[in-house]
Design a protein around this motif. Sequence first.
Motif, PDB file in Angstrom:
ATOM      1  N   PRO A 697       0.814  -1.218   0.000  1.00  0.00           N
ATOM      2  CA  PRO A 697       0.000   0.000   0.000  1.00  0.00           C
ATOM      3  C   PRO A 697       0.842   1.259   0.000  1.00  0.00           C
ATOM      4  O   PRO A 697       0.467   2.274  -0.609  1.00  0.00           O
ATOM      5  N   VAL A 735      -6.120   4.447  -3.146  1.00  0.00           N
ATOM      6  CA  VAL A 735      -5.372   3.280  -2.675  1.00  0.00           C
ATOM      7  C   VAL A 735      -6.297   2.331  -1.900  1.00  0.00           C
ATOM      8  O   VAL A 735      -6.182   1.102  -2.008  1.00  0.00           O
ATOM      9  N   GLN A 739      -6.914  -1.551  -2.829  1.00  0.00           N
ATOM     10  CA  GLN A 739      -6.729  -2.660  -1.883  1.00  0.00           C
ATOM     11  C   GLN A 739      -7.963  -3.562  -1.850  1.00  0.00           C
ATOM     12  O   GLN A 739      -7.850  -4.779  -1.718  1.00  0.00           O
TER      13      GLN A 739
END
Length: 751
Positions: A697, A735, A739
Amino acid sequence: MLVLVVLCISSGLGYRFYNQPKLDVGKIAPQTLIAPYSASVEDVTTTEEKRREAHSGASAVWVVDREVNEEIYQNLQVLLTQGREIRAQLGNFPFYKTAILSTATQTYLRQAPQPQWQILLQTLEKNSNFTNLNSEQQRAVRELRTYRQFNSPQAFTQLLKAIASARQNYNLALTTLNPEEIFPQNTHSIYNQPLIIYDESFLNLADADWQKTQIQVRQTLERMLAQGIYPGISPDTLKSAIAMQVSVSIPQTAQPLANRLLLAVIQGNLVKDIEQTKLIAEQAAKAVKPIIVSIPKGEVIVSAGTTITQTNFVLLDYFQLSQRSIDWLRLTQFTVIVGLAVAIFRWVEIRFKAKLRRKDYILIILLILSAPLLLFLSKSLTGLPAIGLLVGSFYGTAIGGTVMGLLTILLSIGSGMSWHNLIPSAAGGILGGFMAGQWRFPGREGLRTREELATLGILIALTQGVVYLLVNTAIAPLWYTVLGTAALKSLAGLIWSILALGLSPYLEALFDLVTPIRLAELSNPNRPLLKRLAHEAPGTFQHTLFVATLAEAAARALNCNVELVRAGVLYHDIGKMHDPLGFIENQMGSPNKHDEINNPWKSAEIIKKHVSEGLVMARQYKLPSAIRAFIPEHQGTILIAYFYQQAKQQQQDNPQQILQESDFRYDGPIPQSRETAIAMLADACEAALRAQKDATPEAALAMVNNILKARWQDRQLVDSGLTRQEMSQISHVFVQVWQQFHHQRIAYPKL
């Protein structure tokens, strides 16, 4: 534009000032005015006022509620049954002949305490002096000795046994006198606490008096219920009325008991007859005859220097002596008020960043002017619920609520509409403006289906009816006399809502508007253009879906118009259908078309053409301009870097070639709103995020920040309104979505 708007609205809403009388009620007559001929004129204003007063002042019609009467009789029967059960345990009273023992002596002998009874028996047995006894004991001893003197010992013994038996029954009955059981707490009496109905005095009541009391109490109750008991009667008033009825029909010794019985069971048995009351109110209003003002020829209507009354004005207006003309002073004052209202509207528009177009102003003005037009056709029609629904659904809560609030104020001043009709309509309109426009509130996605708007229409109808009922109850205490009119107001509110729903699609198309409902419809993947995109350019369609997911999440985090972002992104790349294989996501492993072309200038033209072709398709399919804006603005004026680098390489090999950076930049414009800017950033990050399958990440966030930083430094976002802080927020959202798409999965064993 501002002057035009103010003049347009003030001239439309202020029509009452066009024909204003100079000689109006309350003004001073400048000269003596005489009737030119004989006339009889109806005073319409006074007649309507008197009819309204007669309607609201009608008395309520009360009728006896038979169910309540039946309940009262049942309660009385329960109490009388309890009394008879107590009397059955008590036995007969008097328990012996009154010629032998007086009633007073029998009463004493039955309830005397056991020590006193023993003393009395000893006195009789010893035949001693009884001067030390009280008066009741002395009377009892005398009567018992007299009986013993003239009767046999056996008869006297039987008398003593009878007295002992009566004493035993009395003590047994005395233990049953429990007020909680005789009169329970949950009674419907006007008293809120239990009453002690049966006490020791009841046990000393003669059997004949008890029988008569039962009959007379029921007859008294029937008389009082036939006369009617109002629900709001006070306990003291009821107590006095019962005492008056009881005193003329019930034995004096039983009157306290009768009072308690009736107080325990009586309750209000009158109810209002709504239908009859409404009928009487309507008849009272119809009974008011028209107020006619008559005057013979040559008689003075009003003398110079005196105040003009309503009667004077009726005659002056009839003879056209009221000097009606345009009231320029009040019209000018009203124009100033309209100018102030427009300034407030403009401030709200800037404060909430509404960014209205010229055609939006035109539509709002047309909707505003429809209200006085309807009022001109009918004094009770305003159309405010429909106006509120339309303005709110088109432009959001801030604009919708502001327009409806200001319009209500201007209508009350400019049209002179009665407040008991204006306030309910305004309440429905303001509610529609606020509720239909919730989609403009941060974090709200608004009403997205026609069914939700239909439900709002029902709520508006109920609001209009209830507010009319509340407003008119202030002048009509009998609220149910205006219940029918309130129901009609509710029906009118529902009809206006239905009319607004029917007009909405046409106005959306005519004025190029987007609403949550239209955006939801455009986002349907079964729309023809989206079906074509999925079939002709499947890779682009998948790319579009992921970009839409990224952009929608960012728009929700930044409190932007989520529906607009979702719909706009779904259509932002439709132009790629002009040459699907010119874009790598549609090549599916086939040879790259641009390798065969081997001309970066031509390749750049193919890439840039997806914007111009997309605009052509959008106009062909009549997409709203708000959706079309996503097509050029999601690319802005960014550089097509891959082919630009190829061109630079070829120029190095062939210095005679002319290389201009503008040939490799999109034509723009750059994003003009936060929504199109979010679409640009999501489109820029989609391919990079999709390629980051095994990255951490932190690495993905760094990559996204670099892309966003490049767009910021390229000055692509200067007109969008996005801030640096929001850019950081957008990168974290992207992000997070990445994910979610690339979460870990369980490694299943091989078969």
